[in-house]
Design a protein around this motif. Structure first.
Motif, PDB file in Angstrom:
ATOM      1  N   ASN A 226      -7.140  10.857 -11.359  1.00 48.29           N
ATOM      2  CA  ASN A 226      -6.331  12.068 -11.501  1.00 48.29           C
ATOM      3  C   ASN A 226      -5.505  11.937 -12.776  1.00 48.29           C
ATOM      4  OD1 ASN A 226      -4.202  14.002 -11.330  1.00 48.29           O
ATOM      5  ND2 ASN A 226      -4.567  14.178  -9.123  1.00 48.29           N
ATOM      6  N   ALA A 227      -5.860  12.750 -13.778  1.00 42.99           N
ATOM      7  CA  ALA A 227      -5.210  12.626 -15.083  1.00 42.99           C
ATOM      8  C   ALA A 227      -3.709  12.879 -14.997  1.00 42.99           C
ATOM      9  CB  ALA A 227      -5.849  13.597 -16.078  1.00 42.99           C
ATOM     10  N   ALA A 228      -3.287  13.822 -14.134  1.00 41.39           N
ATOM     11  CA  ALA A 228      -1.864  14.134 -14.001  1.00 41.39           C
ATOM     12  C   ALA A 228      -1.100  12.938 -13.431  1.00 41.39           C
ATOM     13  CB  ALA A 228      -1.676  15.364 -13.124  1.00 41.39           C
ATOM     14  N   VAL A 229      -1.700  12.278 -12.434  1.00 44.75           N
ATOM     15  CA  VAL A 229      -1.066  11.099 -11.844  1.00 44.75           C
ATOM     16  C   VAL A 229      -0.955   9.989 -12.888  1.00 44.75           C
ATOM     17  CG1 VAL A 229      -1.366   9.247 -10.152  1.00 44.75           C
ATOM     18  CG2 VAL A 229      -1.745  11.632  -9.483  1.00 44.75           C
ATOM     19  N   ALA A 230      -2.049   9.745 -13.605  1.00 47.85           N
ATOM     20  CA  ALA A 230      -2.034   8.691 -14.620  1.00 47.85           C
ATOM     21  C   ALA A 230      -0.976   8.971 -15.675  1.00 47.85           C
ATOM     22  CB  ALA A 230      -3.414   8.564 -15.250  1.00 47.85           C
ATOM     23  N   MET A 231      -0.862  10.260 -16.112  1.00 42.02           N
ATOM     24  CA  MET A 231       0.142  10.611 -17.120  1.00 42.02           C
ATOM     25  C   MET A 231       1.556  10.412 -16.588  1.00 42.02           C
ATOM     26  SD  MET A 231       0.899  11.615 -20.125  1.00 42.02           S
ATOM     27  CE  MET A 231      -0.661  12.202 -20.777  1.00 42.02           C
ATOM     28  N   ALA A 232       1.779  10.786 -15.339  1.00 46.15           N
ATOM     29  CA  ALA A 232       3.108  10.611 -14.741  1.00 46.15           C
ATOM     30  C   ALA A 232       3.494   9.136 -14.696  1.00 46.15           C
ATOM     31  CB  ALA A 232       3.129  11.217 -13.335  1.00 46.15           C
ATOM     32  N   LEU A 233       2.543   8.292 -14.343  1.00 46.86           N
ATOM     33  CA  LEU A 233       2.818   6.861 -14.312  1.00 46.86           C
ATOM     34  C   LEU A 233       3.091   6.311 -15.715  1.00 46.86           C
ATOM     35  CD1 LEU A 233       0.153   5.678 -11.702  1.00 46.86           C
ATOM     36  CD2 LEU A 233       2.637   5.556 -11.430  1.00 46.86           C
TER      37      LEU A 233
END
Length: 446
Positions: free
Chosen positions: A10-17
């Motif tokens: 999940n690109a959004a999850v990875a970016m948030a992390l």
């Protein structure tokens, strides 16, 4: 700077992390598939992995995540891994933590908890790396000593004991008298053996006399020999330790127990190399290297009139101070394994007990404890119960207001495997207070 690998499709999850970690000045790299994550791990160094458990939109089983975790664990067994999932299965979490996962967090995660876990794991990883570097350095130092000098069966891994042995090897080539100081059972005789084995007299005998094991009236006869009839029971002539050690080394253990009359005659032999047997008028000449040892405070004995000052300075041309075993923590487990018989091994609880015990009896006590455990253990794996270590002698923790010195801080850090929070708890300090004291004493901090 520590490097963290994020594996999440999940690109959004990875970016948030990535953003969350960047705010903490932590560098991270993202992979969107297990295959890409494994490839990055194979080609680059990372200090921590944060991985998702689900890589397929049509399943919540976590099978893909479990398989990825197993592959990471197999290829990088010491790399800490934090698992993330949107579907929390308690049984799976317990099983994966047992399998070596560092933590198991549910999405959406709590930022504070995630960052605390990340920082603690990075701190622990850095400490382990530092310990590994130190162990490698110590092992190399021992190998270099062994390549240049004869160390016999002496087991040494701690920097404190390595320093003493290195000095012993350096002074061995001279004829100067050596005084080995340290508590009972610390291994002073082993140091004397190293001095002899690396000396010019190494082809000669190494003769030992325990000055505390004989009554005062027999010490002189033991040192210098006696003619027949020199004292009651002397039916024939006998040579003393100095004659027996001619061309070699005489080790005088517990020299502080030597009577004053014996001290005066010993001083003359050290100065001239000449002595006479009891009951004889003929002087004899010997060439003997003298190494002495004591656990006594000889300067205090001099002040009390129980030890000759001139003899002290004659014996103490070079002093080798061997610390107690509690101050050489890296020696404990290697020594314990050295004393084990071939049929036994140490269990994890036994290893922990050995590390945390203060060893008032030093190496001698450790040898006796291991021998007893091997004799009485009901299984090949020795447990803490088999060691039967007394609890009453365990060191009391330091409480707030009591200032721990450098040695106690270093011991607490060693006991805690370098984990600051655990060491601080053992010392009764906050993490910040422990850091301040480490900085004051020059102890490296992660």
């Amino acid at each position: 700077m520590p490097r963290i690998l994020i594996i999440d499709d999940n690109a959004a999850v990875a970016m948030a992390l990535e953003v969350l970690l960047e705010l903490q000045h932590l560098h991270s790299v993202s992979a969107s598939t297990p295959e890409q994550g494994l490839a990055l791990l194979a080609s680059s160094r990372f200090d921590l992995v944060i991985q998702d458990m689900n890589f397929s939109a049509d399943t919540t089983s976590g099978v893909e995540g479990e398989q990825l975790f197993a592959q990471i664990r197999q290829a990088h067994p010491d790399l800490p891994v934090i698992l993330l999932t949107a579907w929390t299965h308690l049984d799976a979490a317990v099983n994966l933590v047992k399998a070596g996962a560092a933590d198991y967090l549910a999405k959406p995660w709590d930022d504070a908890r995630l960052l605390t876990t990340v920082n603690n794991l990075l701190e622990l990883a850095e400490t382990r790396n530092e310990l590994a570097r130190r162990q490698h350095h110590e092992q190399r130092a021992r190998q270099q000593l062994a390549e240049r000098y004869e160390l016999g069966t002496m087991v040494l891994h701690d920097p404190a004991s390595l320093r003493v042995v290195q000095m012993a090897c350096q002074v061995a080539r001279s004829d100067l008298p050596v005084l080995v100081t340290g508590p009972n059972g610390a291994g002073k005789e082993g140091i004397a053996s190293i001095v002899h084995a690396n000396s010019a007299q190494r082809r000669g005998p190494l003769i030992t006399l325990n000055c505390g094991a004989l009554p005062g009236e027999l010490i002189e006869a033991e040192l210098f020999g006696a003619e027949a009839g020199a004292y009651t029971g002397a039916s024939k002539a006998r040579e003393g330790k100095f004659e027996a050690a001619d061309g070699g080394t005489l080790f005088l253990d517990e020299i502080g127990n030597l009577p004053l009359a014996g001290q005066m005659k010993l001083l003359r032999v050290l100065e001239t190399g000449r002595f006479t047997r009891l009951g004889s008028n003929r002087e004899r000449q010997v060439h003997v290297r003298v190494v002495s040892a004591t656990n006594a405070d000889l300067p205090a004995m001099i002040a009390d009139g129980r030890f000759r000052e001139d003899l002290y300075y004659r014996l103490n041309t070079v002093e080798l101070a061997l610390p107690p075993l509690a101050e050489r923590p890296a020696d404990i487990l290697p020594l314990a394994r050295h004393f084990l018989d071939q049929a036994h091994q140490l269990g994890e609880d036994a290893i922990s007990a050995l590390r945390h015990y203060p060893w008032p009896g030093n190496v001698r006590e450790l040898r006796n404890v291991i021998a007893r455990a091997c004799l009485l253990a009901s299984a090949p794996l020795i447990s803490a119960a088999d060691l039967a270590l007394p609890r009453s002698t365990a060191p009391a923790p330091v409480h707030n207001g009591e200032e721990p010195d450098q040695r106690r801080i270093e011991q607490a850090l060693h006991n805690a495997g370098g984990v600051i929070s655990q060491a601080a708890s053992e010392l009764g300090l906050s993490r910040q207070a422990l850091y301040r004291r480490m900085d004051r004493f020059g102890i490296p901090r992660p």
